[in-house]
Write a protein that holds these residues in place. Sequence first.
Motif, PDB file in Angstrom:
ATOM      1  N   PHE A   1      -8.025 -63.125 -56.657  1.00 26.41           N
ATOM      2  CA  PHE A   1      -6.677 -62.582 -56.698  1.00 26.41           C
ATOM      3  C   PHE A   1      -6.377 -62.067 -58.103  1.00 26.41           C
ATOM      4  CE2 PHE A   1      -6.531 -65.554 -53.176  1.00 26.41           C
ATOM      5  CZ  PHE A   1      -5.825 -64.847 -52.211  1.00 26.41           C
ATOM      6  N   LYS A   2      -5.896 -60.838 -58.159  1.00 24.92           N
ATOM      7  CA  LYS A   2      -5.501 -60.231 -59.433  1.00 24.92           C
ATOM      8  C   LYS A   2      -3.987 -60.371 -59.593  1.00 24.92           C
ATOM      9  CE  LYS A   2      -6.239 -56.106 -62.267  1.00 24.92           C
ATOM     10  NZ  LYS A   2      -4.912 -56.022 -62.897  1.00 24.92           N
ATOM     11  N   VAL A   3      -3.557 -60.760 -60.787  1.00 23.01           N
ATOM     12  CA  VAL A   3      -2.131 -60.922 -61.065  1.00 23.01           C
ATOM     13  C   VAL A   3      -1.529 -59.547 -61.355  1.00 23.01           C
ATOM     14  CG1 VAL A   3      -0.426 -62.041 -62.541  1.00 23.01           C
ATOM     15  CG2 VAL A   3      -2.573 -63.228 -61.984  1.00 23.01           C
ATOM     16  N   LYS A   4      -0.442 -59.230 -60.666  1.00 20.74           N
ATOM     17  CA  LYS A   4       0.215 -57.938 -60.844  1.00 20.74           C
ATOM     18  C   LYS A   4       1.070 -57.916 -62.115  1.00 20.74           C
ATOM     19  CE  LYS A   4       0.687 -56.713 -55.936  1.00 20.74           C
ATOM     20  NZ  LYS A   4       1.669 -56.363 -54.877  1.00 20.74           N
ATOM     21  N   GLU A   5       1.521 -56.728 -62.450  1.00 21.11           N
ATOM     22  CA  GLU A   5       2.508 -56.581 -63.519  1.00 21.11           C
ATOM     23  C   GLU A   5       3.821 -57.228 -63.084  1.00 21.11           C
ATOM     24  OE1 GLU A   5       2.316 -54.737 -66.696  1.00 21.11           O
ATOM     25  OE2 GLU A   5       0.273 -55.340 -66.203  1.00 21.11           O
ATOM     26  N   ASN A   6       4.610 -57.709 -64.052  1.00 20.14           N
ATOM     27  CA  ASN A   6       5.899 -58.347 -63.762  1.00 20.14           C
ATOM     28  C   ASN A   6       5.758 -59.319 -62.588  1.00 20.14           C
ATOM     29  OD1 ASN A   6       7.219 -56.681 -65.744  1.00 20.14           O
ATOM     30  ND2 ASN A   6       7.207 -55.022 -64.232  1.00 20.14           N
ATOM     31  N   PRO A   7       4.929 -60.339 -62.723  1.00 18.92           N
ATOM     32  CA  PRO A   7       4.524 -61.122 -61.551  1.00 18.92           C
ATOM     33  C   PRO A   7       5.525 -62.172 -61.078  1.00 18.92           C
ATOM     34  CG  PRO A   7       3.465 -62.006 -63.500  1.00 18.92           C
ATOM     35  CD  PRO A   7       4.230 -60.782 -63.945  1.00 18.92           C
TER      36      PRO A   7
ATOM     37  N   SER B   1      -6.276 -71.717 -61.935  1.00 14.52           N
ATOM     38  CA  SER B   1      -5.905 -71.265 -63.260  1.00 14.52           C
ATOM     39  C   SER B   1      -6.055 -69.748 -63.289  1.00 14.52           C
ATOM     40  CB  SER B   1      -6.767 -71.933 -64.335  1.00 14.52           C
ATOM     41  OG  SER B   1      -6.243 -71.667 -65.628  1.00 14.52           O
ATOM     42  N   ALA B   2      -5.955 -69.151 -64.448  1.00 20.06           N
ATOM     43  CA  ALA B   2      -6.069 -67.702 -64.565  1.00 20.06           C
ATOM     44  C   ALA B   2      -6.771 -67.354 -65.870  1.00 20.06           C
ATOM     45  CB  ALA B   2      -4.697 -67.037 -64.509  1.00 20.06           C
ATOM     46  N   ALA B   3      -7.540 -66.281 -65.824  1.00 22.71           N
ATOM     47  CA  ALA B   3      -8.291 -65.842 -67.004  1.00 22.71           C
ATOM     48  C   ALA B   3      -8.511 -64.343 -66.941  1.00 22.71           C
ATOM     49  CB  ALA B   3      -9.623 -66.584 -67.088  1.00 22.71           C
ATOM     50  N   GLY B   4      -8.829 -63.775 -68.084  1.00 20.85           N
ATOM     51  CA  GLY B   4      -9.095 -62.349 -68.172  1.00 20.85           C
ATOM     52  C   GLY B   4      -8.994 -61.889 -69.614  1.00 20.85           C
ATOM     53  N   ARG B   5      -8.251 -60.825 -69.821  1.00 23.21           N
ATOM     54  CA  ARG B   5      -8.075 -60.315 -71.178  1.00 23.21           C
ATOM     55  C   ARG B   5      -6.633 -59.881 -71.394  1.00 23.21           C
ATOM     56  NH1 ARG B   5     -10.930 -54.231 -71.165  1.00 23.21           N
ATOM     57  NH2 ARG B   5      -9.756 -53.435 -69.360  1.00 23.21           N
ATOM     58  N   VAL B   6      -6.224 -59.958 -72.642  1.00 25.29           N
ATOM     59  CA  VAL B   6      -4.911 -59.488 -73.075  1.00 25.29           C
ATOM     60  C   VAL B   6      -5.124 -58.230 -73.911  1.00 25.29           C
ATOM     61  CG1 VAL B   6      -2.904 -60.005 -74.503  1.00 25.29           C
ATOM     62  CG2 VAL B   6      -3.873 -61.777 -73.041  1.00 25.29           C
ATOM     63  N   ILE B   7      -4.339 -57.214 -73.649  1.00 21.46           N
ATOM     64  CA  ILE B   7      -4.367 -55.977 -74.432  1.00 21.46           C
ATOM     65  C   ILE B   7      -3.132 -55.968 -75.319  1.00 21.46           C
ATOM     66  CG2 ILE B   7      -4.683 -53.487 -74.355  1.00 21.46           C
ATOM     67  CD1 ILE B   7      -6.811 -55.064 -72.812  1.00 21.46           C
ATOM     68  N   TYR B   8      -3.335 -55.746 -76.615  1.00 17.88           N
ATOM     69  CA  TYR B   8      -2.209 -55.899 -77.544  1.00 17.88           C
ATOM     70  C   TYR B   8      -2.270 -54.877 -78.669  1.00 17.88           C
ATOM     71  CZ  TYR B   8      -5.599 -58.308 -80.565  1.00 17.88           C
ATOM     72  OH  TYR B   8      -6.697 -58.614 -81.347  1.00 17.88           O
ATOM     73  N   ASP B   9      -1.150 -54.733 -79.339  1.00  9.10           N
ATOM     74  CA  ASP B   9      -1.005 -53.833 -80.489  1.00  9.10           C
ATOM     75  C   ASP B   9      -1.433 -54.583 -81.742  1.00  9.10           C
ATOM     76  OD1 ASP B   9      -0.047 -52.396 -82.734  1.00  9.10           O
ATOM     77  OD2 ASP B   9       1.536 -51.478 -81.532  1.00  9.10           O
ATOM     78  N   SER B  10      -2.504 -54.122 -82.377  1.00 11.41           N
ATOM     79  CA  SER B  10      -3.001 -54.713 -83.611  1.00 11.41           C
ATOM     80  C   SER B  10      -2.867 -53.687 -84.737  1.00 11.41           C
ATOM     81  CB  SER B  10      -4.473 -55.134 -83.454  1.00 11.41           C
ATOM     82  OG  SER B  10      -4.992 -55.637 -84.664  1.00 11.41           O
ATOM     83  N   ASP B  11      -1.741 -53.728 -85.415  1.00 16.05           N
ATOM     84  CA  ASP B  11      -1.449 -52.774 -86.500  1.00 16.05           C
ATOM     85  C   ASP B  11      -1.616 -51.334 -86.047  1.00 16.05           C
ATOM     86  OD1 ASP B  11      -0.948 -54.861 -88.306  1.00 16.05           O
ATOM     87  OD2 ASP B  11      -3.097 -55.050 -88.780  1.00 16.05           O
ATOM     88  N   GLY B  12      -1.060 -51.032 -84.876  1.00 13.94           N
ATOM     89  CA  GLY B  12      -1.094 -49.673 -84.356  1.00 13.94           C
ATOM     90  C   GLY B  12      -2.325 -49.337 -83.547  1.00 13.94           C
ATOM     91  N   LYS B  13      -3.291 -50.239 -83.497  1.00 16.53           N
ATOM     92  CA  LYS B  13      -4.503 -50.037 -82.723  1.00 16.53           C
ATOM     93  C   LYS B  13      -4.464 -50.892 -81.469  1.00 16.53           C
ATOM     94  CE  LYS B  13      -9.537 -50.673 -82.986  1.00 16.53           C
ATOM     95  NZ  LYS B  13     -10.659 -51.156 -83.838  1.00 16.53           N
TER      96      LYS B  13
ATOM     97  N   LEU C   1       0.742 -55.733 -74.881  1.00 17.11           N
ATOM     98  CA  LEU C   1       1.056 -54.497 -74.175  1.00 17.11           C
ATOM     99  C   LEU C   1       0.730 -54.578 -72.692  1.00 17.11           C
ATOM    100  CD1 LEU C   1      -0.458 -52.029 -76.801  1.00 17.11           C
ATOM    101  CD2 LEU C   1       1.964 -52.566 -76.487  1.00 17.11           C
ATOM    102  N   ASP C   2      -0.348 -55.286 -72.354  1.00 18.86           N
ATOM    103  CA  ASP C   2      -0.795 -55.327 -70.964  1.00 18.86           C
ATOM    104  C   ASP C   2      -1.808 -56.456 -70.820  1.00 18.86           C
ATOM    105  OD1 ASP C   2      -1.101 -54.583 -68.275  1.00 18.86           O
ATOM    106  OD2 ASP C   2      -1.055 -52.446 -68.768  1.00 18.86           O
ATOM    107  N   TYR C   3      -2.336 -56.622 -69.620  1.00 14.97           N
ATOM    108  CA  TYR C   3      -3.342 -57.650 -69.385  1.00 14.97           C
ATOM    109  C   TYR C   3      -4.104 -57.331 -68.101  1.00 14.97           C
ATOM    110  CZ  TYR C   3       0.457 -59.287 -66.342  1.00 14.97           C
ATOM    111  OH  TYR C   3       1.464 -59.349 -65.424  1.00 14.97           O
ATOM    112  N   ASP C   4      -5.298 -57.875 -67.996  1.00 15.35           N
ATOM    113  CA  ASP C   4      -6.079 -57.921 -66.759  1.00 15.35           C
ATOM    114  C   ASP C   4      -6.343 -59.394 -66.504  1.00 15.35           C
ATOM    115  OD1 ASP C   4      -6.632 -55.071 -66.070  1.00 15.35           O
ATOM    116  OD2 ASP C   4      -7.567 -55.068 -68.048  1.00 15.35           O
ATOM    117  N   LEU C   5      -5.666 -59.955 -65.512  1.00 17.45           N
ATOM    118  CA  LEU C   5      -5.668 -61.395 -65.309  1.00 17.45           C
ATOM    119  C   LEU C   5      -5.997 -61.704 -63.850  1.00 17.45           C
ATOM    120  CD1 LEU C   5      -5.007 -63.822 -67.220  1.00 17.45           C
ATOM    121  CD2 LEU C   5      -2.757 -63.894 -66.126  1.00 17.45           C
ATOM    122  N   PHE C   6      -6.911 -62.664 -63.646  1.00 19.72           N
ATOM    123  CA  PHE C   6      -7.350 -63.037 -62.309  1.00 19.72           C
ATOM    124  C   PHE C   6      -7.232 -64.551 -62.131  1.00 19.72           C
ATOM    125  CE2 PHE C   6      -9.379 -59.097 -63.352  1.00 19.72           C
ATOM    126  CZ  PHE C   6      -9.443 -58.380 -62.167  1.00 19.72           C
TER     127      PHE C   6
END
Length: 437
Positions: free
Chosen positions: A92-98, A128-140, A215-220
């Motif tokens: 199961f993939k977790v949606k945005e604004n879950p 539980s849930a795992a995946g990756r977090v996408i974030y702003d790192s000094d504009g990158k 900014l976003d995530y891919d979480l399962f």
Amino acid sequence: METFFQSITKEMLSFIQNSPSVYHVAYHILQACLQQGFILLWEQEEWELKPGGKYIVIRNDSAIMAFTVPNVSLEAMKGFHITASHGDSPGFKVKENPEIYVEQHYTKWNTEGYGGMLISTWFDRPLSAAGRVIYDSDGKVSSKLVDLQDAIGVIPSLAIHMNPGANKGVEYHMQKDTLPLVGGLEQTMDTTRSTGGALTKLLAERSGISQESILDYDLFLYVKQEGQCIGCSQEWVLSPRLDDLQCVYACMKAFLNTDSKEFINILAVFDNEEVGSGSRQGADSDFLENTCRRIAASLSREHFLFERWAAGSFMLSCDNAHGVHPNFPEMSDANNRPYLNGGIVLKYQGGLKYTTDGYSGAKVKQWCRQAEVPYQTYANRSDMPGGSTLGHIALSHLSVSSADIGLPQLGMHSAVETAGTRDTGYMVKVLQEFYGE
């Protein structure tokens, strides 16, 4: 003292335990290669490869190409020896604004199915849930692995008293029946969306990244259950994600333990096999073909070197197979009936969903004999459609001889699957023969 098979099984279960998402699978393969002196390459940069070199490239944090170049002259190199497997699993993939709040007492997460899972097996298990977090790192835009680790949710069944027909079979409604319960009253109090909601706050706490930077995530979701050996003689292994991490581990183990001789050895681990491979990190992409072409171009400017090497290459598509089920033996083919702990499985299919033919099957049988490993054959019942895997998809981009092999298991696509404790070791032995040529 542990036997070879016990040691391999123990290592495989540890690998699975530490790889709750496809991003963790790729990360642990990357780290294992770097520890053995592999050089990390980037697709957007020029490659300068040398005979005797060991290299690895990763795409989208979830697909891996690791390769070793034999320390021989270009004239002595015969082509590529490739294993192809996949690191993703149904779930199961977790949606945005879950966050979904129910009567000011419960918090659920809005999820959707990823791949063709056995839905009933996900009920009433710690999740539980795992995946990756996408974030702003000094504009990158950067990414970071995240694993919530704790058992934070459950998909509760509806009591038999309220659903008396449940044991007679039920059709699940994915938007209603399978949403996980993750919190009580205290979670429902955080209704703000300005910084991403309660999940984003939790991801910030577990990842060490500020909530404002996410900014976003891919979480399962994943089952919070450790794999273990079972059976009167501990002959079976019971674990989440055996399809296809059992093969991924065996491919990685053999690849890292075997020196190149005349072939460029490639460990290819793709993402998104469970949803058709149609992504830039899937088997139906240019990742494998581009990698092979760039290897040839970096090592020599000889015209048609890639095409010459491809003609002499071989790929093993490694993905698990259906073992004969003890309660449903009639569901297997009359003669091609693989059993757990019976050795690796050669998979055949007349419609070419599996890539094995007479020539490639014979090659695999030779490697099995050299490794003194038993092999079995699998074919679908002729009156039943079978599954497919990534081998024939990858061949549409890279035309090489290929065979489909796997390890026999029960309960494929269950939240927790069953396999044999000897078969992972068998696969490692055969793949060492393959990679050792």
